[in-house]
Design a protein around this motif. Structure first.
Motif, PDB file in Angstrom:
ATOM      1  N   GLU A  47      -8.862  -4.028  -2.423  1.00  0.00           N
ATOM      2  CA  GLU A  47      -9.407  -2.844  -3.088  1.00  0.00           C
ATOM      3  C   GLU A  47      -8.675  -2.540  -4.394  1.00  0.00           C
ATOM      4  O   GLU A  47      -9.265  -1.999  -5.339  1.00  0.00           O
ATOM      5  N   PHE A  48      -7.378  -2.914  -4.472  1.00  0.00           N
ATOM      6  CA  PHE A  48      -6.640  -2.734  -5.718  1.00  0.00           C
ATOM      7  C   PHE A  48      -7.262  -3.590  -6.819  1.00  0.00           C
ATOM      8  O   PHE A  48      -7.416  -3.149  -7.962  1.00  0.00           O
TER       9      PHE A  48
ATOM     10  N   GLU B 182     -12.938  -2.786 -12.247  1.00  0.00           N
ATOM     11  CA  GLU B 182     -13.876  -1.771 -12.730  1.00  0.00           C
ATOM     12  C   GLU B 182     -13.396  -1.116 -14.023  1.00  0.00           C
ATOM     13  O   GLU B 182     -14.201  -0.613 -14.814  1.00  0.00           O
ATOM     14  N   LYS B 183     -12.095  -1.139 -14.259  1.00  0.00           N
ATOM     15  CA  LYS B 183     -11.541  -0.536 -15.479  1.00  0.00           C
ATOM     16  C   LYS B 183     -11.841  -1.373 -16.713  1.00  0.00           C
ATOM     17  O   LYS B 183     -11.751  -0.874 -17.850  1.00  0.00           O
TER      18      LYS B 183
ATOM     19  N   GLN C 152       0.830  -1.211   0.000  1.00  0.00           N
ATOM     20  CA  GLN C 152       0.000   0.000   0.000  1.00  0.00           C
ATOM     21  C   GLN C 152       0.861   1.256   0.000  1.00  0.00           C
ATOM     22  O   GLN C 152       0.579   2.223  -0.714  1.00  0.00           O
TER      23      GLN C 152
ATOM     24  N   ARG D 227     -10.356  -4.844  -6.978  1.00  0.00           N
ATOM     25  CA  ARG D 227     -11.708  -4.399  -7.341  1.00  0.00           C
ATOM     26  C   ARG D 227     -11.660  -3.130  -8.208  1.00  0.00           C
ATOM     27  O   ARG D 227     -12.420  -2.985  -9.158  1.00  0.00           O
ATOM     28  N   GLU D 228     -10.759  -2.227  -7.873  1.00  0.00           N
ATOM     29  CA  GLU D 228     -10.605  -1.004  -8.672  1.00  0.00           C
ATOM     30  C   GLU D 228     -10.132  -1.342 -10.085  1.00  0.00           C
ATOM     31  O   GLU D 228     -10.600  -0.757 -11.068  1.00  0.00           O
ATOM     32  N   ALA D 229      -9.199  -2.290 -10.186  1.00  0.00           N
ATOM     33  CA  ALA D 229      -8.699  -2.702 -11.502  1.00  0.00           C
ATOM     34  C   ALA D 229      -9.804  -3.386 -12.305  1.00  0.00           C
ATOM     35  O   ALA D 229      -9.913  -3.185 -13.525  1.00  0.00           O
TER      36      ALA D 229
END
Length: 241
Positions: A163-164, A170-171, A141, A166-168
């Motif tokens: 969270e990394f 979404e892209k 982090q 899940r964020e990826a």
């Protein structure tokens, strides 16, 4: 029709291979090391151990560490059998490609790995460290906040913050998806998401995830893509055995 099926299968496997090389493989250190050691009359069994990542004995690692070839030294640094004194020696090498071998070594002690880190700066060594499962989540982090590696480096690490991932996801970027799809720490909701990914290479790599749930395999055994079906059924058979 048969030729068309063979062609589709070949294209599919090529796609999986290309993504696998991009995601998992360093520059062609193995072939370079084979060529160098072969030209210098090294023992075939020793060359094979080094280039297939079989643990070297301390004596073998010490002998190979005397080489001047970067590819050989990179692989010695990466080898699971290389003793600590040699890892420490290679970690101080002036060539960053040698240091990346140590940075990728899953058996290297954490304190040595952290000595390789350059805080607050993107480097190839930092990017390699970001994928090493020895690096704990809190440091990953911190490295991310400081821009020390790219997101794809973190996504391959089993300690990658959820969270990394899940964020990826979404892209909806195929490269980022392929970087994380084999991560054994992939959360259950992303298994559900990726089992319907439009790219067959994503679905087949999902099957190769060591944590893939049984229900995902059962779902993918009826996939519209024949190669995905085949991989899923093969993995299900392994489960039964």
């Amino acid at each position: 029709m048969k030729i068309k099926k063979i062609l589709h299968a070949a294209i599919f496997l090529l796609c999986v291979f290309i993504f696998g090389c991009v995601i998992n493989s360093p520059p062609f250190y193995n072939e370079q090391a084979k060529m160098f050691l072969g030209q210098h009359g090294a023992n075939y069994d020793l060359i094979d151990k080094l280039t297939t990542y079989k643990p070297l004995s301390p004596e073998e690692a010490g002998e190979l560490a005397k080489c001047k070839d970067v590819a050989v030294l990179h692989l010695v640094g990466y080898n699971p059998g290389t003793p600590l004194p040699i890892l420490q020696q290679l970690a101080r090498h002036t060539n960053f490609e040698v240091r990346t071998g140590v940075a990728a070594n899953k058996n290297a002690p954490l304190d040595l790995l952290l000595q390789l880190r350059t805080p607050n700066k993107y480097t190839t060594v930092n990017a390699t460290l970001a994928s090493n499962p020895k690096i704990p989540t809190n440091i990953l982090q911190e490295m991310s906040r400081n821009g020390e590696a790219s997101i794809n480096n973190f996504l391959r690490n089993p300690n990658c913050p959820v969270e990394f991932m899940r964020e990826a996801a979404e892209k909806k970027n195929s490269f980022l998806t392929l970087c994380m799809v084999r991560n054994p720490s992939l959360p259950s909701d992303l298994f559900e998401l990726f089992k319907n990914d439009p790219l067959p290479a994503v679905r087949v790599n999902l099957i190769g995830n060591p944590s893939v749930p049984l229900d995902v395999l059962e779902y993918l055994q009826n996939d519209q893509n024949e190669e995905v079906q085949r991989y899923a059924r093969k993995k299900l058979a392994e489960y039964k055995n």
